[in-house]
Design an enzyme around this catalytic site. Structure first.
Site, PDB file in Angstrom:
ATOM      1  N   GLU A  61       0.819  -1.217   0.000  1.00 31.49           N
ATOM      2  CA  GLU A  61       0.000   0.000   0.000  1.00 31.49           C
ATOM      3  C   GLU A  61       0.857   1.273   0.000  1.00 31.49           C
ATOM      4  OE1 GLU A  61      -3.689  -0.506   2.290  1.00 31.49           O
ATOM      5  OE2 GLU A  61      -3.252   1.466   3.131  1.00 31.49           O
ATOM      6  N   ASP A  62       1.942   1.269   0.740  1.00 32.61           N
ATOM      7  CA  ASP A  62       2.666   2.530   0.976  1.00 32.61           C
ATOM      8  C   ASP A  62       4.075   2.596   0.397  1.00 32.61           C
ATOM      9  OD1 ASP A  62       0.467   3.492   2.339  1.00 32.61           O
ATOM     10  OD2 ASP A  62       1.168   2.823   4.284  1.00 32.61           O
TER      11      ASP A  62
HETATM   12  P1  NDP Z   1      -6.037   8.827   7.031  1.00 32.98           P
HETATM   13  O1  NDP Z   1      -6.418   7.591   6.328  1.00 32.98           O
HETATM   14  O2  NDP Z   1      -5.446   9.932   6.249  1.00 32.98           O
HETATM   15  O3  NDP Z   1      -5.087   8.494   8.262  1.00 32.98           O
HETATM   16  C1  NDP Z   1      -5.286   7.384   9.079  1.00 32.98           C
HETATM   17  C2  NDP Z   1      -4.229   6.359   8.784  1.00 32.98           C
HETATM   18  O4  NDP Z   1      -2.947   6.953   8.926  1.00 32.98           O
HETATM   19  C3  NDP Z   1      -4.253   5.210   9.739  1.00 32.98           C
HETATM   20  O5  NDP Z   1      -5.150   4.232   9.317  1.00 32.98           O
HETATM   21  C4  NDP Z   1      -2.817   4.735   9.719  1.00 32.98           C
HETATM   22  O6  NDP Z   1      -2.741   3.877   8.608  1.00 32.98           O
HETATM   23  C5  NDP Z   1      -2.006   5.989   9.376  1.00 32.98           C
HETATM   24  N1  NDP Z   1      -1.250   6.640  10.489  1.00 32.98           N
HETATM   25  C6  NDP Z   1      -0.003   7.170  10.396  1.00 32.98           C
HETATM   26  N2  NDP Z   1       0.378   7.736  11.532  1.00 32.98           N
HETATM   27  C7  NDP Z   1      -0.612   7.556  12.416  1.00 32.98           C
HETATM   28  C8  NDP Z   1      -0.779   7.925  13.782  1.00 32.98           C
HETATM   29  N3  NDP Z   1       0.158   8.576  14.489  1.00 32.98           N
HETATM   30  N4  NDP Z   1      -1.942   7.603  14.394  1.00 32.98           N
HETATM   31  C9  NDP Z   1      -2.892   6.946  13.698  1.00 32.98           C
HETATM   32  N5  NDP Z   1      -2.800   6.559  12.389  1.00 32.98           N
HETATM   33  C10 NDP Z   1      -1.661   6.876  11.746  1.00 32.98           C
HETATM   34  O7  NDP Z   1      -7.199   9.495   7.785  1.00 32.98           O
HETATM   35  P2  NDP Z   1      -8.666   9.043   8.014  1.00 32.98           P
HETATM   36  O8  NDP Z   1      -8.717   7.695   8.584  1.00 32.98           O
HETATM   37  O9  NDP Z   1      -9.294  10.131   8.746  1.00 32.98           O
HETATM   38  O10 NDP Z   1      -9.240   8.908   6.542  1.00 32.98           O
HETATM   39  C11 NDP Z   1      -9.545   9.922   5.728  1.00 32.98           C
HETATM   40  C12 NDP Z   1     -11.049  10.064   5.736  1.00 32.98           C
HETATM   41  O11 NDP Z   1     -11.358  11.107   6.622  1.00 32.98           O
HETATM   42  C13 NDP Z   1     -11.616  10.395   4.422  1.00 32.98           C
HETATM   43  O12 NDP Z   1     -12.767   9.620   4.201  1.00 32.98           O
HETATM   44  C14 NDP Z   1     -11.933  11.879   4.518  1.00 32.98           C
HETATM   45  O13 NDP Z   1     -13.113  12.194   3.815  1.00 32.98           O
HETATM   46  C15 NDP Z   1     -12.126  12.078   5.984  1.00 32.98           C
HETATM   47  N6  NDP Z   1     -11.619  13.344   6.496  1.00 32.98           N
HETATM   48  C16 NDP Z   1     -12.142  13.789   7.671  1.00 32.98           C
HETATM   49  C17 NDP Z   1     -11.711  14.967   8.242  1.00 32.98           C
HETATM   50  C18 NDP Z   1     -12.277  15.403   9.539  1.00 32.98           C
HETATM   51  O14 NDP Z   1     -11.815  16.407  10.108  1.00 32.98           O
HETATM   52  N7  NDP Z   1     -13.232  14.721  10.088  1.00 32.98           N
HETATM   53  C19 NDP Z   1     -10.693  15.792   7.576  1.00 32.98           C
HETATM   54  C20 NDP Z   1     -10.168  15.198   6.387  1.00 32.98           C
HETATM   55  C21 NDP Z   1     -10.636  14.031   5.880  1.00 32.98           C
HETATM   56  P3  NDP Z   1      -1.790   2.572   8.530  1.00 32.98           P
HETATM   57  O15 NDP Z   1      -1.879   1.813   9.778  1.00 32.98           O
HETATM   58  O16 NDP Z   1      -2.295   1.836   7.348  1.00 32.98           O
HETATM   59  O17 NDP Z   1      -0.450   3.123   8.293  1.00 32.98           O
END
Ligand code: NDP
Ligand code: ZN
Length: 175
Positions: A61-62
């Site tokens: 994925e990354d």
């Molecule tokens: P992301 O998917 O951007 O980030 C979450 C992911 O980041 C985790 O699943 C993890 O993935 C990884 N990660 C890396 N560092 C950390 C950390 N320190 N703590 C936790 N996770 C970390 O964000 P969202 O899950 O929020 O997904 C985006 C969604 O949110 C979209 O659907 C968008 O529409 C919505 N959104 C909401 C906002 C709001 O303010 N409510 C703002 C912007 C978007 P892994 O384990 O795979 O590495």
């Protein structure tokens, strides 16, 4: 040859220039190692394919890693588990999130374990060292979504599910 250590070295090399999203930008490799540690030492999971897949779970994925590369080094079973926990990055984020909820009930037991450990690790990270720019609402949204995903795999490992529920309860302290 110890394939679990080989997978840790492989993932470290693949993620070497990446950082997590917390304020201190922790080295990315901390995260896959945390998953393997949760599975082996909190869940007593002894299936090497699961531990190796946990170490490799974010490589397709990354990073530039392909399933074929993983299969050639670690075998078909590991490649299949990693593929099962890999989102299709061509899809919009909201769609990927919806599909995780839809697909999780139908993936293998081994992939469910990796996914469960991933959600435990991410909730703990959001509680202890969250992405710097996330609002309380965004953290709560993530907790709610992670629970919807985990609710699709319940029964796979009661002890780790309890660890997830404990991490989820930390939501009350999020500010
Ligand atoms: P992301 O998917 O951007 O980030 C979450 C992911 O980041 C985790 O699943 C993890 O993935 C990884 N990660 C890396 N560092 C950390 C950390 N320190 N703590 C936790 N996770 C970390 O964000 P969202 O899950 O929020 O997904 C985006 C969604 O949110 C979209 O659907 C968008 O529409 C919505 N959104 C909401 C906002 C709001 O303010 N409510 C703002 C912007 C978007 P892994 O384990 O795979 O590495
Ligand atoms: Zn992850």
């Amino acid at each position: 040859m110890n394939p679990v250590i080989q997978a840790a070295a492989f993932a470290a090399e693949k993620h070497r220039n990446q950082r997590r999203k917390d304020a201190h930008a922790s080295p990315y490799i901390n995260h896959p190692i945390t998953l393997a540690n949760v599975l082996a030492n909190e869940g007593d999971v002894q299936d090497d394919a699961v531990l190796i897949a946990a170490l490799l779970h974010d490589t397709i994925e990354d990073t530039q890693t392909t399933a074929a590369e993983i299969e050639s080094l670690f075998g078909r079973e590991v490649a299949r588990i990693v593929e099962e926990v890999t989102d299709d990055k061509r899809l919009p984020k909201a769609e990927r999130k919806r599909l995780q909820i839809e697909h999780t009930a139908h993936i293998s037991t081994q992939a469910k374990l990796v996914k469960l450990a991933d959600k435990i690790a991410n909730l703990r990270d959001i509680a202890a060292s969250p992405p710097a720019d996330w609002s309380i609402e965004r953290k709560r949204e993530y907790f709610a979504w992670a629970r919807e995903v985990v609710d699709q795999l319940r029964g796979v490992h009661p002890q780790l599910e309890a660890a997830f529920d404990q991490a989820w309860a930390m939501q009350a302290q999020i500010a």
